[in-house]
Motif scaffolding. Structure first.
Motif, short mmCIF file in Angstrom:
data_model
loop_
_atom_site.label_atom_id
_atom_site.label_comp_id
_atom_site.label_asym_id
_atom_site.label_seq_id
_atom_site.Cartn_x
_atom_site.Cartn_y
_atom_site.Cartn_z
N LYS A 124 0.86 -1.18 0.00
CA LYS A 124 0.00 0.00 0.00
C LYS A 124 0.90 1.22 0.00
CE LYS A 124 -3.67 2.33 2.63
NZ LYS A 124 -4.51 2.26 3.86
N LEU A 125 0.77 2.04 -1.03
CA LEU A 125 1.59 3.24 -1.13
C LEU A 125 1.00 4.32 -0.25
CD1 LEU A 125 4.06 4.44 -2.62
CD2 LEU A 125 2.47 5.24 -4.39
N LEU A 126 1.77 4.78 0.73
CA LEU A 126 1.28 5.77 1.68
C LEU A 126 1.60 7.20 1.27
CD1 LEU A 126 2.32 3.96 4.99
CD2 LEU A 126 0.13 3.84 3.78
N ASN A 127 2.74 7.39 0.62
CA ASN A 127 3.13 8.75 0.24
C ASN A 127 4.28 8.71 -0.76
OD1 ASN A 127 3.12 11.57 0.28
ND2 ASN A 127 4.62 11.69 1.93
N VAL A 128 4.29 9.69 -1.64
CA VAL A 128 5.43 9.95 -2.53
C VAL A 128 5.67 11.45 -2.50
CG1 VAL A 128 6.36 9.83 -4.87
CG2 VAL A 128 4.87 8.00 -4.03
N ALA A 129 6.89 11.86 -2.20
CA ALA A 129 7.14 13.29 -2.06
C ALA A 129 8.62 13.59 -2.21
CB ALA A 129 6.66 13.78 -0.69
N GLU A 130 8.89 14.85 -2.61
CA GLU A 130 10.27 15.35 -2.56
C GLU A 130 10.50 15.87 -1.15
OE1 GLU A 130 12.84 19.12 -4.29
OE2 GLU A 130 11.32 18.20 -5.61
N VAL A 131 11.55 15.40 -0.50
CA VAL A 131 11.75 15.72 0.92
C VAL A 131 13.20 16.08 1.20
CG1 VAL A 131 9.89 14.18 1.67
CG2 VAL A 131 12.24 13.31 1.53
N GLN A 132 13.39 16.71 2.34
CA GLN A 132 14.72 16.88 2.93
C GLN A 132 15.05 15.54 3.60
OE1 GLN A 132 16.65 19.86 3.19
NE2 GLN A 132 18.29 18.76 4.26
N ALA A 133 16.09 14.90 3.13
CA ALA A 133 16.41 13.57 3.64
C ALA A 133 16.89 13.65 5.09
CB ALA A 133 17.49 12.93 2.77
N PRO A 134 16.52 12.66 5.92
CA PRO A 134 17.09 12.61 7.27
C PRO A 134 18.61 12.57 7.20
CG PRO A 134 15.30 11.02 7.02
CD PRO A 134 15.59 11.56 5.65
N LEU A 135 19.25 12.98 8.27
CA LEU A 135 20.70 13.14 8.26
C LEU A 135 21.42 11.86 7.86
CD1 LEU A 135 23.23 14.82 8.79
CD2 LEU A 135 23.05 14.19 11.21
N ASP A 136 21.03 10.71 8.46
CA ASP A 136 21.75 9.47 8.15
C ASP A 136 21.54 9.05 6.70
OD1 ASP A 136 19.08 8.88 8.61
OD2 ASP A 136 19.47 7.17 9.92
N VAL A 137 20.34 9.34 6.17
CA VAL A 137 20.06 9.03 4.77
C VAL A 137 20.85 9.95 3.84
CG1 VAL A 137 18.27 9.00 2.99
CG2 VAL A 137 17.77 8.11 5.29
N ALA A 138 20.83 11.25 4.14
CA ALA A 138 21.56 12.22 3.31
C ALA A 138 23.05 11.91 3.29
CB ALA A 138 21.32 13.63 3.84
N THR A 139 23.58 11.47 4.42
CA THR A 139 25.00 11.14 4.48
C THR A 139 25.33 10.00 3.53
OG1 THR A 139 25.16 11.86 6.78
CG2 THR A 139 26.86 10.35 6.00
N GLU A 140 24.47 9.00 3.48
CA GLU A 140 24.72 7.86 2.59
C GLU A 140 24.49 8.22 1.12
OE1 GLU A 140 26.04 5.08 3.34
OE2 GLU A 140 25.95 5.16 5.52
N LEU A 141 23.44 9.01 0.84
CA LEU A 141 23.15 9.36 -0.55
C LEU A 141 24.14 10.38 -1.10
CD1 LEU A 141 19.25 9.69 -0.63
CD2 LEU A 141 20.65 7.80 -1.49
N GLY A 142 24.73 11.19 -0.22
CA GLY A 142 25.65 12.23 -0.67
C GLY A 142 24.95 13.48 -1.13
N GLU A 143 23.66 13.60 -0.82
CA GLU A 143 22.92 14.82 -1.13
C GLU A 143 21.74 14.94 -0.18
OE1 GLU A 143 20.25 14.23 -4.90
OE2 GLU A 143 22.21 13.30 -5.32
#
Length: 240
Positions: free
Chosen positions: A97-116
């Motif tokens: 069940k898809l709850l949400n799709v959005a452009e977001v500010q990534a959480p810190l730990d996620v942003a660190t891994e993604l590099g953006e």
């Protein structure tokens, strides 16, 4: 070194012992639990304490009661969740069940891994037989998937791997960090968790060629009734 005593309430200790026997198969599906009096004698507890222990297991779905007959082990094994990076839910009787799709500010730990800092979030609930199994937050680099079908609501044929492959970034490898903790209020409510149940938290990073991170997912599952399965080939002596 002397062990520290277990200071949990007696009903939690009894429930823990029975739960371990059920999950190991020592108490098989359909097996009748000892009576309240027998449990009280075995664990040197009051009958009310033993009764509360079985009520906990009923709330968790490990056992069920039959009036006038007793309490029995559930007639199904723990649902084994294989930890593949992606699978076709239709092949396993699982739905999303898809709850949400959005452009977001990534959480810190996620942003660190993604590099953006900015990402496309796809927030989903996985169900089995209409019962919630897993809630997930999957983040994809905005610079990579912005404007793609991953950034829009709706089903994505072939899932994220198909889209990323089309973009030139096939998923080749993933790494999990696994931890166990109490659920947040949101997690407890959406997964319909009984009181006191912890959750598995998988922090997964998926990589493409040249170790490029293309997805970071946070996967939350109830710590009862479910097991995680990891499988990996062990290199032979000639490859060491």
């Amino acid at each position: 070194m002397a062990r520290k005593p277990d200071k949990r309430p007696p009903q939690l200790k009894i429930a823990a012992e029975l739960r371990a026997k059920i999950m190991s198969g020592e108490l098989e599906p359909g097996a009748k639990l000892p009576s309240t009096a027998e449990l009280a004698e075995t664990y040197a507890a009051a009958p009310a304490t033993a009764h509360n222990a079985t009520k906990l297991l009923q709330a968790e779905g490990f056992v069920y009661g039959q009036a006038g007959r007793g309490v029995f082990v559930r007639d199904r094994r723990p649902f084994v969740v294989r930890t593949a990076a992606y699978f076709d839910p239709s092949e396993r009787g699982v739905t999303y069940k898809l709850l949400n799709v959005a452009e977001v500010q990534a959480p810190l730990d996620v942003a660190t891994e993604l590099g953006e800092d900015h990402a496309i979030l796809r927030h989903r609930l996985m169900l089995r037989d209409e019962e919630p199994v897993e809630v997930s937050w999957s983040y994809y680099p905005l610079s990579l998937v912005g404007g793609s079908t991953l950034a829009r609501r709706g089903r994505v044929p072939g899932g994220a791997p198909a889209v990323l492959t089309e973009l030139g970034y096939p998923e080749l490898e993933f790494a999990d960090r696994l931890s166990v903790r109490p659920p947040t209020v949101e997690e407890a409510e959406i997964l319909e968790l009984p009181e006191g149940i912890p959750v598995f938290r998988q922090f997964r990073v998926v990589y493409s060629e040249d170790a490029r991170p293309v997805e970071v997912s946070i996967l939350i599952k109830g710590g009862h009734l479910y097991e995680l399965m990891y499988r990996q080939l062990i290199p032979g002596p000639e490859s060491k």
